[in-house]
Scaffold this active site. Sequence first.
Site, PDB file in Angstrom:
ATOM      1  N   TYR A 104       0.857  -1.195   0.000  1.00 21.90           N
ATOM      2  CA  TYR A 104       0.000   0.000   0.000  1.00 21.90           C
ATOM      3  C   TYR A 104       0.890   1.241   0.000  1.00 21.90           C
ATOM      4  O   TYR A 104       1.809   1.355   0.831  1.00 21.90           O
ATOM      5  CB  TYR A 104      -0.937   0.006   1.228  1.00 21.90           C
ATOM      6  CG  TYR A 104      -1.962  -1.102   1.093  1.00 21.90           C
ATOM      7  CD1 TYR A 104      -3.129  -0.911   0.371  1.00 21.90           C
ATOM      8  CD2 TYR A 104      -1.710  -2.368   1.623  1.00 21.90           C
ATOM      9  CE1 TYR A 104      -4.036  -1.948   0.186  1.00 21.90           C
ATOM     10  CE2 TYR A 104      -2.609  -3.424   1.436  1.00 21.90           C
ATOM     11  CZ  TYR A 104      -3.770  -3.203   0.717  1.00 21.90           C
ATOM     12  OH  TYR A 104      -4.663  -4.231   0.512  1.00 21.90           O
ATOM     13  N   CYS A 119       0.270   7.053 -10.983  1.00 18.82           N
ATOM     14  CA  CYS A 119      -0.005   6.086  -9.921  1.00 18.82           C
ATOM     15  C   CYS A 119      -1.487   5.722  -9.910  1.00 18.82           C
ATOM     16  O   CYS A 119      -2.351   6.598 -10.045  1.00 18.82           O
ATOM     17  CB  CYS A 119       0.422   6.654  -8.563  1.00 18.82           C
ATOM     18  SG  CYS A 119       0.422   5.393  -7.273  1.00 18.82           S
ATOM     19  N   GLU A 161       4.101   3.988 -10.974  1.00 15.01           N
ATOM     20  CA  GLU A 161       3.803   2.902 -10.023  1.00 15.01           C
ATOM     21  C   GLU A 161       2.334   2.547 -10.175  1.00 15.01           C
ATOM     22  O   GLU A 161       1.458   3.249  -9.652  1.00 15.01           O
ATOM     23  CB  GLU A 161       4.104   3.323  -8.587  1.00 15.01           C
ATOM     24  CG  GLU A 161       3.974   2.141  -7.638  1.00 15.01           C
ATOM     25  CD  GLU A 161       4.769   2.351  -6.374  1.00 15.01           C
ATOM     26  OE1 GLU A 161       5.946   1.951  -6.335  1.00 15.01           O
ATOM     27  OE2 GLU A 161       4.211   2.944  -5.441  1.00 15.01           O
ATOM     28  N   TYR A 194      -0.669  -0.714 -10.281  1.00 16.36           N
ATOM     29  CA  TYR A 194      -0.902  -2.049  -9.698  1.00 16.36           C
ATOM     30  C   TYR A 194      -2.224  -2.624 -10.140  1.00 16.36           C
ATOM     31  O   TYR A 194      -3.030  -1.938 -10.722  1.00 16.36           O
ATOM     32  CB  TYR A 194      -0.842  -1.968  -8.156  1.00 16.36           C
ATOM     33  CG  TYR A 194      -1.480  -0.743  -7.533  1.00 16.36           C
ATOM     34  CD1 TYR A 194      -2.844  -0.714  -7.260  1.00 16.36           C
ATOM     35  CD2 TYR A 194      -0.727   0.398  -7.227  1.00 16.36           C
ATOM     36  CE1 TYR A 194      -3.436   0.408  -6.679  1.00 16.36           C
ATOM     37  CE2 TYR A 194      -1.309   1.519  -6.642  1.00 16.36           C
ATOM     38  CZ  TYR A 194      -2.666   1.521  -6.371  1.00 16.36           C
ATOM     39  OH  TYR A 194      -3.255   2.627  -5.795  1.00 16.36           O
TER      40      TYR A 194
HETATM   41  P1  FAD Z   1      -6.955 -10.177  -2.807  1.00 20.50           P
HETATM   42  O1  FAD Z   1      -7.451 -11.047  -1.752  1.00 20.50           O
HETATM   43  O2  FAD Z   1      -5.499 -10.232  -3.124  1.00 20.50           O
HETATM   44  O3  FAD Z   1      -7.802 -10.381  -4.121  1.00 20.50           O
HETATM   45  C1  FAD Z   1      -7.478  -9.728  -5.321  1.00 20.50           C
HETATM   46  C2  FAD Z   1      -8.738  -9.520  -6.167  1.00 20.50           C
HETATM   47  O4  FAD Z   1      -9.245 -10.757  -6.571  1.00 20.50           O
HETATM   48  C3  FAD Z   1      -9.861  -8.827  -5.406  1.00 20.50           C
HETATM   49  O5  FAD Z   1     -10.444  -7.859  -6.257  1.00 20.50           O
HETATM   50  C4  FAD Z   1     -10.839  -9.936  -5.086  1.00 20.50           C
HETATM   51  O6  FAD Z   1     -12.173  -9.454  -4.984  1.00 20.50           O
HETATM   52  C5  FAD Z   1     -10.638 -10.870  -6.241  1.00 20.50           C
HETATM   53  N1  FAD Z   1     -10.897 -12.299  -5.937  1.00 20.50           N
HETATM   54  C6  FAD Z   1     -10.642 -12.955  -4.789  1.00 20.50           C
HETATM   55  N2  FAD Z   1     -10.991 -14.255  -4.923  1.00 20.50           N
HETATM   56  C7  FAD Z   1     -11.457 -14.421  -6.161  1.00 20.50           C
HETATM   57  C8  FAD Z   1     -11.955 -15.515  -6.906  1.00 20.50           C
HETATM   58  N3  FAD Z   1     -12.052 -16.742  -6.383  1.00 20.50           N
HETATM   59  N4  FAD Z   1     -12.358 -15.294  -8.178  1.00 20.50           N
HETATM   60  C9  FAD Z   1     -12.265 -14.091  -8.731  1.00 20.50           C
HETATM   61  N5  FAD Z   1     -11.792 -12.996  -8.100  1.00 20.50           N
HETATM   62  C10 FAD Z   1     -11.397 -13.166  -6.833  1.00 20.50           C
HETATM   63  N6  FAD Z   1      -4.343  -0.633  -3.106  1.00 20.50           N
HETATM   64  C11 FAD Z   1      -5.028   0.369  -2.499  1.00 20.50           C
HETATM   65  O7  FAD Z   1      -6.221   0.255  -2.229  1.00 20.50           O
HETATM   66  N7  FAD Z   1      -4.380   1.539  -2.136  1.00 20.50           N
HETATM   67  C12 FAD Z   1      -3.049   1.748  -2.397  1.00 20.50           C
HETATM   68  O8  FAD Z   1      -2.523   2.819  -2.070  1.00 20.50           O
HETATM   69  C13 FAD Z   1      -2.332   0.698  -3.032  1.00 20.50           C
HETATM   70  N8  FAD Z   1      -1.021   0.838  -3.299  1.00 20.50           N
HETATM   71  C14 FAD Z   1      -0.344  -0.159  -3.936  1.00 20.50           C
HETATM   72  C15 FAD Z   1       1.006   0.034  -4.220  1.00 20.50           C
HETATM   73  C16 FAD Z   1       1.719  -0.949  -4.875  1.00 20.50           C
HETATM   74  C17 FAD Z   1       3.188  -0.720  -5.205  1.00 20.50           C
HETATM   75  C18 FAD Z   1       1.064  -2.147  -5.258  1.00 20.50           C
HETATM   76  C19 FAD Z   1       1.812  -3.234  -5.995  1.00 20.50           C
HETATM   77  C20 FAD Z   1      -0.252  -2.350  -4.966  1.00 20.50           C
HETATM   78  C21 FAD Z   1      -0.997  -1.359  -4.301  1.00 20.50           C
HETATM   79  N9  FAD Z   1      -2.354  -1.538  -3.981  1.00 20.50           N
HETATM   80  C22 FAD Z   1      -3.032  -0.508  -3.364  1.00 20.50           C
HETATM   81  C23 FAD Z   1      -3.073  -2.803  -4.244  1.00 20.50           C
HETATM   82  C24 FAD Z   1      -2.999  -3.711  -2.989  1.00 20.50           C
HETATM   83  O9  FAD Z   1      -1.663  -4.147  -2.808  1.00 20.50           O
HETATM   84  C25 FAD Z   1      -3.868  -4.964  -3.116  1.00 20.50           C
HETATM   85  O10 FAD Z   1      -3.521  -5.631  -4.286  1.00 20.50           O
HETATM   86  C26 FAD Z   1      -5.362  -4.694  -3.116  1.00 20.50           C
HETATM   87  O11 FAD Z   1      -5.755  -4.021  -1.921  1.00 20.50           O
HETATM   88  C27 FAD Z   1      -6.151  -6.022  -3.184  1.00 20.50           C
HETATM   89  O12 FAD Z   1      -5.697  -6.840  -2.164  1.00 20.50           O
HETATM   90  P2  FAD Z   1      -6.715  -7.755  -1.331  1.00 20.50           P
HETATM   91  O13 FAD Z   1      -5.911  -8.594  -0.411  1.00 20.50           O
HETATM   92  O14 FAD Z   1      -7.801  -6.930  -0.767  1.00 20.50           O
HETATM   93  O15 FAD Z   1      -7.330  -8.636  -2.489  1.00 20.50           O
END
Ligand code: FAD
Length: 377
Positions: free
Chosen positions: A154, A335, A375, A377
């Site tokens: 994040y 971003c 950056e 994602y």
């Molecule tokens: P996950 O559990 O990893 O799931 C990913 C997606 O898949 C979700 O949309 C979920 O609904 C979907 N999913 C889950 N299971 C299934 C399934 N069986 N079938 C289909 N779809 C499914 N995010 C922000 O909000 N704010 C930030 O500032 C931010 N900064 C970032 C900076 C960087 C450098 C990077 C790489 C990423 C950043 N992100 C940011 C993204 C963050 O890291 C996460 O990827 C994001 O919050 C989703 O993670 P999660 O664990 O909630 O979802």
Amino acid sequence: MAQLAASQVAVTVPVGSDLSTRRSVFKTHSISFHDKSWAPSLSLDLKTKNARLRNRPIICQSVQQTSVPKVNVSPLYLENAKEPPLNIHKPKEPYTATIVSVERIVGPKAPGETCHIVIDHGGNVPYWEGQSYGIIPPGENPKKPGSPHNVRLYSIASTRYGDTFDGKTASFCVRRAVYYDPETGKEDPSKNGVCSNFLCNSKPGDRVRVTGPSGKIMLLPEDNPNATHIMIATGTGIAPYRGYLRRMFMESVPTFKFNGLAWLFLGVANSDSLLYDDEFKKYLKDYPNNFRYDLALSREQKSKSGGKMYVQDKIEEYSDEIFKLLDTGAHIYFCGLKGMMPGIQETLKRVADQRGENWEEKLSQLKKNKQWHVEVY
Ligand code: FAD
């Protein structure tokens, strides 16, 4: 108002109809140079103005800056470091921080939910603006039974001093990842994003495992306080820029007295989805010559061609200025969601073609000069 590239001149001279308004706000008798380093820049720039402008009152950016009170912070040792802190806490030994607050920051008509989250790291996970933290959500990794979840990154949305100005907190702008079954249109909580939901559901006092800080791409270059920074964000991509802008306009930091131009382009769905709009509007009011703020509200505004208004349409609208600023050394940052880049790149290429420039060459030059920061994602 004539807005001049800050890398070329240190003073912006408002001309034309809005001059009288500005004059009433920033009266010349209030000029005071608390910091002597401002003085030479004023006399130098006064000399370079033509006669027509010389007869008009000139408002110096530094005068405005000294006239708007900023938050005094006690400088952290981080101000003197040559390199940013990196990976102090690794996934095997994360730091356990505490949630300070979780606040929904979008209105009822915003699609989805975005929260501003402040965590207390007690000064143990120091960072620079533009870096990210890793978060390890509680529970077991479904793909590796018995192991913790993978780290999610994040972007940090605060300055190194945090929203509490004491260097002990970090803030995030997190969008809750929810899953809607494409056939039924119903939410399926079993597939909701693990970490974003953990963060958005958490309560003050809850524990959160943190890694990092990480990332060097989005660090704010501070070598030239007169530089231009063009910041392009979609949605939560606003996070690093909130940090930059607080450092530029909200905090009084002895080692960085920003006197350049920060130009923010934010793309969101509608006005209820705006993020940190109050803060940005305040900078516009207090630093009109140092800050520009342009919005692309895809579901409320129409582009020139009658379609939805995306950030690339705003970029196109100001492409002449943007290209000129890039030619004079401006930094440009992108971003947000990955999907934003193809449309933006296409637009920039089209604009370059129209200007008779080779986009690939220009892009490689921008990268070589370290002016291009992405950056997504
Ligand atoms: P996950 O559990 O990893 O799931 C990913 C997606 O898949 C979700 O949309 C979920 O609904 C979907 N999913 C889950 N299971 C299934 C399934 N069986 N079938 C289909 N779809 C499914 N995010 C922000 O909000 N704010 C930030 O500032 C931010 N900064 C970032 C900076 C960087 C450098 C990077 C790489 C990423 C950043 N992100 C940011 C993204 C963050 O890291 C996460 O990827 C994001 O919050 C989703 O993670 P999660 O664990 O909630 O979802």
